[in-house]
Design a protein around this motif. Structure first.
Motif, PDB file in Angstrom:
ATOM      1  N   LYS A   1       0.970  -1.220  -0.086  1.00  0.00           N
ATOM      2  CA  LYS A   1       0.009   0.149   0.155  1.00  0.00           C
ATOM      3  C   LYS A   1       0.931   1.166   0.029  1.00  0.00           C
ATOM      4  CE  LYS A   1      -3.902  -1.506   2.394  1.00  0.00           C
ATOM      5  NZ  LYS A   1      -4.717  -1.581   4.003  1.00  0.00           N
ATOM      6  N   ASN A   2       2.010   1.296   0.685  1.00  0.00           N
ATOM      7  CA  ASN A   2       2.790   2.428   0.804  1.00  0.00           C
ATOM      8  C   ASN A   2       4.037   2.310   0.211  1.00  0.00           C
ATOM      9  OD1 ASN A   2       0.873   3.293   3.077  1.00  0.00           O
ATOM     10  ND2 ASN A   2       1.813   1.654   4.536  1.00  0.00           N
ATOM     11  N   ASP A   3       4.500   1.511  -0.426  1.00  0.00           N
ATOM     12  CA  ASP A   3       5.755   1.522  -1.136  1.00  0.00           C
ATOM     13  C   ASP A   3       5.591   0.931  -2.476  1.00  0.00           C
ATOM     14  OD1 ASP A   3       8.640   0.745  -1.760  1.00  0.00           O
ATOM     15  OD2 ASP A   3       8.780   1.550   0.468  1.00  0.00           O
ATOM     16  N   LYS A   4       6.581   1.295  -3.449  1.00  0.00           N
ATOM     17  CA  LYS A   4       6.342   0.800  -4.940  1.00  0.00           C
ATOM     18  C   LYS A   4       7.441  -0.262  -5.011  1.00  0.00           C
ATOM     19  CE  LYS A   4       4.295   4.835  -6.927  1.00  0.00           C
ATOM     20  NZ  LYS A   4       4.558   6.080  -7.728  1.00  0.00           N
ATOM     21  N   THR A   5       8.455  -0.364  -4.133  1.00  0.00           N
ATOM     22  CA  THR A   5       9.411  -1.378  -4.156  1.00  0.00           C
ATOM     23  C   THR A   5       8.927  -2.982  -4.645  1.00  0.00           C
ATOM     24  OG1 THR A   5      10.833   0.029  -2.695  1.00  0.00           O
ATOM     25  CG2 THR A   5      11.657  -2.249  -3.411  1.00  0.00           C
ATOM     26  N   GLU A   6       9.677  -3.518  -5.229  1.00  0.00           N
ATOM     27  CA  GLU A   6       9.222  -4.855  -5.500  1.00  0.00           C
ATOM     28  C   GLU A   6       9.008  -5.738  -4.183  1.00  0.00           C
ATOM     29  OE1 GLU A   6       8.314  -6.832  -8.299  1.00  0.00           O
ATOM     30  OE2 GLU A   6       8.115  -4.871  -9.061  1.00  0.00           O
ATOM     31  N   ALA A   7       8.329  -6.698  -4.023  1.00  0.00           N
ATOM     32  CA  ALA A   7       8.007  -7.378  -2.874  1.00  0.00           C
ATOM     33  C   ALA A   7       7.196  -8.527  -3.130  1.00  0.00           C
ATOM     34  CB  ALA A   7       7.093  -6.546  -1.821  1.00  0.00           C
TER      35      ALA A   7
END
Length: 453
Positions: A48-54
């Motif tokens: 929700k808060n971060d665009k980094t790959e996860a």
């Protein structure tokens, strides 16, 4: 092309201590980072808060239980690496059965303790058999993880924060791809001296201070060149705010009383402190802010029954404390602590990491160091926990050696002049908890750059 880093987050603690503290902010810019979560809620919140790959990887509950059991058995196999482990191992095997309960032989608690003591001794007897059996599950786990993780991400480096008992997940990853360097970020002050040996070591680790670097080499078998003193990201905000004015959460003066994990029933101390404030006109405008340990499930103080006039439960903890919610899904916000500690006139604490936090703010601190009813009491902790060696000598600390002297020691610490320790305490603390103006994220980036190069 940027090199790839896999960051494993397998605990709520690490979401707070590393992600919310922005510990990986700089390496996110310099490398292609991929976060791997093993708790679904943490994964969804991050997305929700971060665009980094996860990614999210659900670990089978049976596997979790097996690896947690393996850590306990490891504790029995390596009991003499440090004085702390030897002491705790003895406590596990010779568990105290009777405390202060009335009619204890008819108490359910008594029989539960008896059963637990029996179980621990059986586990100790069978420990070598268990270890051979559990190594097989390392192999199964490595097959399970390799297909899902490495075929998809193909990292050049793996980073995992750990507190020891949750390291099994990362250690299995290391079995899979031995050629990929692994760096463990040791999350707690005592982890390297109070826990058993890891059967699979990370290639590199970061530690809080010079003391824990020594423990990594002496007790865990790391090579000196692979241990990096870096501090911890959870206190970044503390250092930024300690010289600034922070608005108090309370409209009165207060003494902050911090509960220790092992010594969790402080009803006697709270009664003494309440009486001390009520009978001394000099302290008529003071209150005691009592902060229970957020994850101690054995709390048994009922403040209503004690009839304390000047003791208030810390509002951040009160709801959980009153409703007996003590699991680690509740992670107290690190933004709350600076105001709580800085605006206290005095901090009273057992031998915990909160002592280091009070030194960051250069607070006068009363350290509890006497024997009490607890099976692992303050005195025994100071004598047997090697990570606590020397902390009573901090120049901002008065050591309370006897509960009968609590009021006298409190008066003495009120009289202490801050000038006595203002210019010494940072140097004293630095041995246990390193910090410099560069910031944790920058220090970590330098270490990662050296390793990944």
């Amino acid at each position: 092309m940027k090199k790839k880093i896999l960051i494993v987050i397998n605990s709520n603690n690490f979401v707070r201590n590393y992600i919310e503290s922005k510990a990986f902010k700089i390496i996110n810019k310099h490398y292609e980072c991929h976060y791997l979560f093993v708790e679904k809620k943490n994964y969804l919140d991050f997305k929700k808060n971060d665009k980094t790959e996860a990614s999210f990887l659900e670990i089978n509950k049976f596997f979790k239980k097996l690896y947690n059991f393996k850590i306990k058995i490891n504790f029995f196999i390596n009991p003499y690496k440090s004085k702390t482990v030897k002491y705790l191992n003895k406590k596990l095997l010779k568990q105290k059965l009777i405390f202060r309960e009335k009619n204890h032989f008819f108490s359910l608690i008594f029989y539960l303790r008896l059963a637990n003591k029996f179980k621990n001794n059986i586990n100790y007897k069978l420990r070598f058999f268990y270890m051979s059996f559990l190594k097989f599950f390392n192999f199964l786990g490595s097959l399970y993880f390799s297909k899902i993780i490495f075929n998809k991400i193909k990292p050049n480096l793996i980073i995992f924060p750990y507190q020891h008992d949750d390291v099994h997940f990362a250690s299995v990853l290391k079995l899979v791809k031995k050629q990929i360097p692994f760096i463990g970020l040791v999350d707690n002050w005592d982890n390297l001296s109070s826990k058993s040996n890891l059967d699979i070591l990370p290639d590199f680790i970061t530690v809080w201070g010079k003391q824990s670097a020594e423990h990594a080499i002496k007790y865990q078998g790391f090579k000196k060149k692979n241990v990096f003193v870096i501090g911890t990201p959870r206190y970044n905000e503390y250092f930024k705010l300690r010289n600034k004015r922070i608005k108090s959460k309370f409209n009165f003066k207060y003494i902050l009383f911090l509960e220790s994990f092992f010594c969790y029933n402080n009803s006697v101390e709270l009664k003494i402190l309440d009486n001390f404030i009520n009978k001394n006109s000099k302290f008529k405008n003071y209150k005691i802010i009592y902060r229970p340990h957020p994850w101690q499930k054995k709390h048994n103080i009922n403040l209503d029954n004690l009839n304390l006039k000047s003791v208030i439960i810390d509002p951040q903890i009160k709801h959980n404390y009153m409703n007996k919610i003590f699991d680690t899904s509740f992670q107290p916000s690190l933004k709350y602590y600076p105001s709580l500690i800085k605006n206290a006139d005095i901090v009273i604490t057992g031998p915990t990491s909160m002592l280091l936090e009070s030194t960051i703010f250069k607070k006068k601190t009363l350290l509890l160091g006497y024997k009490n009813y607890s099976d692992i009491n303050y005195y025994d902790q100071l004598r047997n926990f090697v990570h606590l060696k020397g902390i009573q000598n901090f120049s901002n600390v008065v050591l309370c050696k006897n509960l009968k002297n609590l009021e006298i020691d409190l008066i003495n610490i009120f009289k202490m002049k801050q000038q006595k320790f203002m210019h010494k305490i940072d140097k004293e603390r630095d041995f246990y908890l390193f910090h410099n103006r560069e910031g944790y994220s920058s220090r970590l980036n330098k270490i990662i750059s050296a390793i990944i190069r």
